[in-house]
Enzyme design. Structure first.
Site, PDB file in Angstrom:
ATOM      1  N   TRP A 182      35.009  36.507  38.881  1.00 16.02           N
ATOM      2  CA  TRP A 182      35.147  37.585  37.389  1.00 16.02           C
ATOM      3  C   TRP A 182      37.093  37.675  36.821  1.00 16.02           C
ATOM      4  CZ3 TRP A 182      31.637  39.279  34.332  1.00 16.02           C
ATOM      5  CH2 TRP A 182      32.144  39.870  33.195  1.00 16.02           C
ATOM      6  N   ASP A 235      44.453  39.317  31.389  1.00 16.22           N
ATOM      7  CA  ASP A 235      44.824  40.206  30.033  1.00 16.22           C
ATOM      8  C   ASP A 235      43.287  41.071  29.549  1.00 16.22           C
ATOM      9  OD1 ASP A 235      42.463  38.169  29.324  1.00 16.22           O
ATOM     10  OD2 ASP A 235      42.766  38.661  26.790  1.00 16.22           O
ATOM     11  N   GLU A 238      40.070  39.722  28.914  1.00 18.93           N
ATOM     12  CA  GLU A 238      39.522  40.065  30.197  1.00 18.93           C
ATOM     13  C   GLU A 238      38.907  37.737  30.696  1.00 18.93           C
ATOM     14  OE1 GLU A 238      35.654  42.062  30.485  1.00 18.93           O
ATOM     15  OE2 GLU A 238      36.897  42.473  32.648  1.00 18.93           O
TER      16      GLU A 238
HETATM   17  C1  NOJ Z   1      33.732  37.106  28.207  1.00 15.75           C
HETATM   18  C2  NOJ Z   1      34.618  37.827  27.222  1.00 15.75           C
HETATM   19  O1  NOJ Z   1      35.479  36.918  26.286  1.00 15.75           O
HETATM   20  C3  NOJ Z   1      35.054  38.348  27.450  1.00 15.75           C
HETATM   21  O2  NOJ Z   1      36.710  39.326  26.687  1.00 15.75           O
HETATM   22  C4  NOJ Z   1      34.242  39.363  27.913  1.00 15.75           C
HETATM   23  O3  NOJ Z   1      34.764  40.634  28.921  1.00 15.75           O
HETATM   24  C5  NOJ Z   1      33.112  38.826  29.491  1.00 15.75           C
HETATM   25  N1  NOJ Z   1      32.930  37.516  28.733  1.00 15.75           N
HETATM   26  C6  NOJ Z   1      32.125  39.480  29.505  1.00 15.75           C
HETATM   27  O4  NOJ Z   1      31.196  40.188  29.114  1.00 15.75           O
HETATM   28  C1  NOJ Z   2      34.742  42.941  26.440  1.00 18.11           C
HETATM   29  C2  NOJ Z   2      36.234  43.133  26.277  1.00 18.11           C
HETATM   30  O1  NOJ Z   2      36.781  41.987  26.478  1.00 18.11           O
HETATM   31  C3  NOJ Z   2      36.416  43.895  27.727  1.00 18.11           C
HETATM   32  O2  NOJ Z   2      38.296  43.730  26.902  1.00 18.11           O
HETATM   33  C4  NOJ Z   2      36.357  45.612  27.599  1.00 18.11           C
HETATM   34  O3  NOJ Z   2      36.867  46.216  29.081  1.00 18.11           O
HETATM   35  C5  NOJ Z   2      34.382  44.946  28.493  1.00 18.11           C
HETATM   36  N1  NOJ Z   2      33.930  44.100  27.184  1.00 18.11           N
HETATM   37  C6  NOJ Z   2      33.838  45.942  28.290  1.00 18.11           C
HETATM   38  O4  NOJ Z   2      33.662  47.058  27.473  1.00 18.11           O
END
Ligand code: NOJ
Ligand code: NOJ
Length: 519
Positions: A182, A235, A238
């Site tokens: 992750w 960030d 993610e």
């Molecule tokens: C990719 C997304 O761009 C990101 O924001 C998200 O948190 C992860 N996948 C998890 O679903």
């Molecule tokens: C994807 C988002 O980009 C992230 O900010 C968030 O924490 C997760 N989804 C879970 O909602």
């Protein structure tokens, strides 16, 4: 630590959970029994009932959602959002777990994210009066959750290794670690968790137990912020490793809030820590001021090192950060990038312009209307995988929130509105032309409480409403907000019933109520 988790696991097995689907009634063991906070037992640790079965969830929605009358829809949706958030909170054995979304496949969001949970609790804390003991049970259950997760070793590191594990972004719903690759660490987690923990502690009478609560729940996250604020990390979306405005701002706010908390409560604090808090606060503030607003003319850039991949430099995270760090019910004047900062408004303005064109569903909207907003223009995450990105409910709600907050702020300031002509982008939407306005070669001045001033605030308010009316058009027939809505069709997409979507909607409504009361 092992024993705490061991005993905790036993308690989980022993506790009965009735009827998962609807009302969730869980008898919480007294905290002393399973070792959380040792003898410093919290006051509200009896049974917690999250009973949302009497509300709208039981009714037929198709006939209910009002898509024409905004105020009538607000009333429905507020209730719906509160119930849905509660439905996504599991309280077991006195420990609250905020599930990001009930969706278990395509996408699997059935996890707890440190960020989403902290943001949820900041919103949930507003319902203390409304929900009484239930609210307290959930909030204290969150503090126990924080305590537990802090001590779970994970792929980010071990707790015993100076809290190296604390940047871990997500955990399973049973509080065990998530052992897959992750984007880790995500260093906004500890400061957000600290901010929400301090808020809960601040608003509750803990007497003698406060010191222990601070030492066991707040200190680990605080030390993590102090030790790692200069480190690179992923960030809030993610995706990108680097230094990010959102994280730096919440780090700064968490330290500032801790300083104020310690002053107000007069808890014992080592002199060395006091000194370190002040030093890091000053250094971070300088860093934030120097790093993010100077790289691109007129705007704040979320991740300056990533302009190669994301040339627009625009990201709604910047607005989210400012709103979080400058809450409506707390004075954080000393902190930078308040919601009326010139670069912040310009960032927002350009985001609105870009996203108007980016998402076809915005095409029919009036030029001066709010639009559906997503995370950042170069986004390709479609809610399940990678293709074309869509607008997000939470981002669109953030647009509304910013506008309502501006109304309140300008009214509070009790001074003329001064609009620099070289940075008037967003203002062209609002300014009510009137003879009272003074125009010079470099600025427009709208005298405080003149008719033009009042009209301008009214226009800002209406602009806020126009973002929420986009949401009104795209919630499902039963009031659901998922993560995203399709950029061509407007239909829900991505994780269903995203807790964070409902929270940002409620945050916008809170700001709207405040703005409305002064207009
Ligand atoms: C990719 C997304 O761009 C990101 O924001 C998200 O948190 C992860 N996948 C998890 O679903
Ligand atoms: C994807 C988002 O980009 C992230 O900010 C968030 O924490 C997760 N989804 C879970 O909602």
């Amino acid at each position: 630590m092992q024993s705490v988790i061991g005993v905790f696991a036993v308690v989980l097995v022993l506790v009965g959970v009735c009827d998962w689907g609807r009302s969730l009634v869980v008898a919480a063991a007294a905290c002393g029994k399973y070792g959380l906070f040792q003898d410093a037992c919290f006051v509200h640790d009896e049974s917690v009932t999250l009973d949302y079965s009497d509300g709208l969830l039981d009714q037929q929605y198709a006939a209910l959602v009002n898509r024409t009358d905004l105020e009538a829809w607000f009333e429905q949706e507020v209730q719906w959002a509160k119930e849905r958030i509660q439905a996504n909170i599991i309280v077991q054995a006195g420990v609250s777990v905020v599930v990001a979304s009930p969706s278990k496949v395509a996408p699997d969001y059935y996890y707890q994210w440190v960020r989403d949970s902290a943001m949820t609790m900041l919103t949930f804390n507003d319902w203390r009066d409304e929900l009484g003991d239930t609210a307290m049970g959930v909030l204290e259950g969150y503090l126990r959750n924080v305590y537990l997760l802090q001590r779970v070793d994970n792929l980010s590191g071990d707790f015993a290794d100076n809290g190296a594990n604390l940047g871990e972004p997500k955990f399973l719903v049973d509080n065990s670690p998530f052992n897959e690759p992750w984007g880790r660490p995500q260093n906004d987690g500890p400061p957000l968790r600290l901010i929400s923990s301090l808020k809960i502690l601040n608003d509750t009478e803990y007497g003698g137990a406060l010191q222990q609560a601070f030492d066991t729940i707040c200190l680990p996250d605080l030390n993590f912020v102090l030790d790692h604020w200069q480190d690179e990390h992923f960030d809030l979306w993610e995706e990108v490793r680097g230094q990010h405005f959102f994280t730096s701002m919440v780090q700064l706010y968490s330290i500032d809030k801790t300083i104020r908390f310690l002053q107000e409560t007069e808890l014992q604090t080592a002199d060395a820590l006091k000194l370190q808090l002040q030093t890091v606060r000053n250094n971070l503030q300088q860093f934030v001021g120097a790093q993010f607003a100077s790289i691109r003319e007129g705007i704040v850039v979320e991740t300056p090192s990533n302009l190669g991949d994301r040339p627009s430099g625009l990201d709604i995270a910047v607005v989210l950060a400012s709103l979080l760090v400058h809450p409506i019910d707390e004075s954080t004047d000393g902190l930078p990038f308040d919601i009326d900062a010139r670069e912040l408004l310009e960032t927002f303005h350009r985001l609105v312009q870009e996203m108007r064109d980016l998402y076809p569903i915005n095409a029919g909207l009036h030029d001066l209307s709010g639009v559906a907003l997503g995370r950042y223009p170069e986004d390709v995450y479609d809610g399940v995988g990678i293709s074309e990105a869509n607008p997000w409910f939470l981002c669109t709600a953030v647009g509304a929130n910013l506008m309502y907050r501006l109304v309140t702020l300008y009214d509070d300031k009790k001074s003329d509105l001064v609009i620099p002509l070289n940075n008037s982008g967003i203002w062209q939407r609002f300014v009510a032309l009137d003879t009272e306005i003074r125009v010079s070669h470099k600025e427009v001045v709208i005298p405080y409480h003149s008719q033009a001033f009042n009209k301008t605030l009214g226009n800002i308010f209406n602009f806020g409403d126009s973002f929420l009316s986009v949401i009104q058009s795209h919630v499902s027939d039963d009031g659901e907000m998922s993560e995203q809505f399709n950029k061509y069709t407007g239909y829900l997409t991505g994780a269903s019933h995203l807790t964070w979507s409902y929270c940002e909607f409620l945050n916008a409504i809170k700001a709207r109520d405040a703005a409305k009361s002064i207009l």
